[in-house]
Design a protein around this motif. Structure first.
Motif, PDB file in Angstrom:
ATOM      1  N   PRO A   1     -17.936 -17.164 -19.450  1.00 44.44           N
ATOM      2  CA  PRO A   1     -18.668 -16.830 -18.222  1.00 44.44           C
ATOM      3  C   PRO A   1     -18.352 -17.687 -17.001  1.00 44.44           C
ATOM      4  O   PRO A   1     -18.817 -17.376 -15.913  1.00 44.44           O
ATOM      5  N   ALA A   2     -17.591 -18.758 -17.147  1.00 45.90           N
ATOM      6  CA  ALA A   2     -17.499 -19.722 -16.042  1.00 45.90           C
ATOM      7  C   ALA A   2     -16.069 -20.050 -15.633  1.00 45.90           C
ATOM      8  O   ALA A   2     -15.710 -21.212 -15.465  1.00 45.90           O
ATOM      9  N   TRP A   3     -15.241 -19.050 -15.404  1.00 51.43           N
ATOM     10  CA  TRP A   3     -13.846 -19.309 -15.026  1.00 51.43           C
ATOM     11  C   TRP A   3     -13.733 -20.041 -13.689  1.00 51.43           C
ATOM     12  O   TRP A   3     -12.727 -20.695 -13.428  1.00 51.43           O
ATOM     13  N   GLU A   4     -14.749 -19.954 -12.851  1.00 46.40           N
ATOM     14  CA  GLU A   4     -14.691 -20.649 -11.566  1.00 46.40           C
ATOM     15  C   GLU A   4     -14.759 -22.167 -11.733  1.00 46.40           C
ATOM     16  O   GLU A   4     -14.449 -22.907 -10.817  1.00 46.40           O
ATOM     17  N   ARG A   5     -15.110 -22.662 -12.904  1.00 46.14           N
ATOM     18  CA  ARG A   5     -15.228 -24.110 -13.156  1.00 46.14           C
ATOM     19  C   ARG A   5     -13.984 -24.693 -13.820  1.00 46.14           C
ATOM     20  O   ARG A   5     -14.009 -25.834 -14.263  1.00 46.14           O
ATOM     21  N   VAL A   6     -12.900 -23.960 -13.876  1.00 48.52           N
ATOM     22  CA  VAL A   6     -11.738 -24.376 -14.644  1.00 48.52           C
ATOM     23  C   VAL A   6     -11.167 -25.727 -14.198  1.00 48.52           C
ATOM     24  O   VAL A   6     -10.682 -26.494 -15.025  1.00 48.52           O
ATOM     25  N   PHE A   7     -11.236 -26.058 -12.916  1.00 51.78           N
ATOM     26  CA  PHE A   7     -10.665 -27.320 -12.433  1.00 51.78           C
ATOM     27  C   PHE A   7     -11.729 -28.352 -12.061  1.00 51.78           C
ATOM     28  O   PHE A   7     -11.413 -29.348 -11.419  1.00 51.78           O
ATOM     29  N   GLU A   8     -12.970 -28.149 -12.465  1.00 50.64           N
ATOM     30  CA  GLU A   8     -14.021 -29.138 -12.206  1.00 50.64           C
ATOM     31  C   GLU A   8     -13.909 -30.272 -13.219  1.00 50.64           C
ATOM     32  O   GLU A   8     -13.773 -30.032 -14.411  1.00 50.64           O
ATOM     33  N   TRP A   9     -14.020 -31.495 -12.736  1.00 51.39           N
ATOM     34  CA  TRP A   9     -13.889 -32.679 -13.587  1.00 51.39           C
ATOM     35  C   TRP A   9     -15.224 -33.029 -14.225  1.00 51.39           C
ATOM     36  O   TRP A   9     -16.240 -33.089 -13.549  1.00 51.39           O
ATOM     37  N   ARG A  10     -15.206 -33.264 -15.508  1.00 45.51           N
ATOM     38  CA  ARG A  10     -16.360 -33.805 -16.222  1.00 45.51           C
ATOM     39  C   ARG A  10     -16.275 -35.322 -16.214  1.00 45.51           C
ATOM     40  O   ARG A  10     -17.270 -36.020 -16.135  1.00 45.51           O
ATOM     41  N   ALA A  11     -15.065 -35.825 -16.341  1.00 48.17           N
ATOM     42  CA  ALA A  11     -14.727 -37.249 -16.302  1.00 48.17           C
ATOM     43  C   ALA A  11     -13.243 -37.293 -15.967  1.00 48.17           C
ATOM     44  O   ALA A  11     -12.579 -36.247 -15.934  1.00 48.17           O
TER      45      ALA A  11
END
Length: 178
Positions: A51-61
């Motif tokens: 459901p969240a392909w828009e978050r593919v390049f968001e950093w968790r760490a």
């Protein structure tokens, strides 16, 4: 660059070498993803959603990216992040190439133009150390050892260092070969 291509042709030209590189890459990637928490237990049944392909390049760490989907199959769940999976496979492939190159230098020193067979064993040691640089801190954290807190602060920096060391090892072996 020619030397690296020649070494790659030698390593990938043998079916046994390709199998070893592939097994090491997949094994390393699975271990890395398990230790980072992308693959975990606790699932039941089968479920797939992205459901969240828009978050593919968001950093968790640093060098850890947010998952975009969930794959559950039986007792395993994989919070799938394509960037994490790519990094894990890339480092695993580099470890596999270095281990295979070290084995080749050990078994056939004349192919790599080294003087003795023992040099090949030393060629594989940096590959294992650099490859372990990514997973070793995670193992300490996973085991809950007291030193894990100190190591956790430098763990994100070890991924690019490991990649650089693995590439330098391949480059050094490729240069000695031509």
């Amino acid at each position: 660059m020619k030397a690296m291509l020649a070494l790659s042709a030698i390593l990938l030209g043998r079916p046994g070498s390709r199998a070893v590189i592939g097994l090491v890459a997949v094994g390393y990637a699975l271990l890395y993803l398990w230790l980072t928490g992308d693959i975990a237990g606790g699932g039941s049944g089968a479920h797939v959603s992205f459901p969240a392909w828009e978050r593919v390049f968001e950093w968790r760490a640093p060098f850890q990216f947010e998952p975009v989907g969930l794959l559950a199959l039986g007792p395993l769940m994989w919070t799938f992040s394509p960037v994490n999976a790519f990094l894990a496979l890339a480092v695993g492939a580099l470890v596999g190439l270095n281990v295979t190159a070290g084995w080749l230098a050990w078994r056939m020193p004349q192919t790599c133009r080294v003087r003795s067979a023992g040099v090949g064993l030393f060629a594989a040691v940096p590959a294992l150390l650099a490859g372990g640089a990514c997973c070793a801190p995670l193992v300490l954290i996973w085991l809950g050892l007291p030193i894990a807190g100190a190591v956790a602060s430098i763990a994100p920096l070890l991924i690019p260092v490991a990649i650089a060391l693995l590439l330098a090892g391949l480059w050094g072996l490729a240069r000695s070969r031509v």
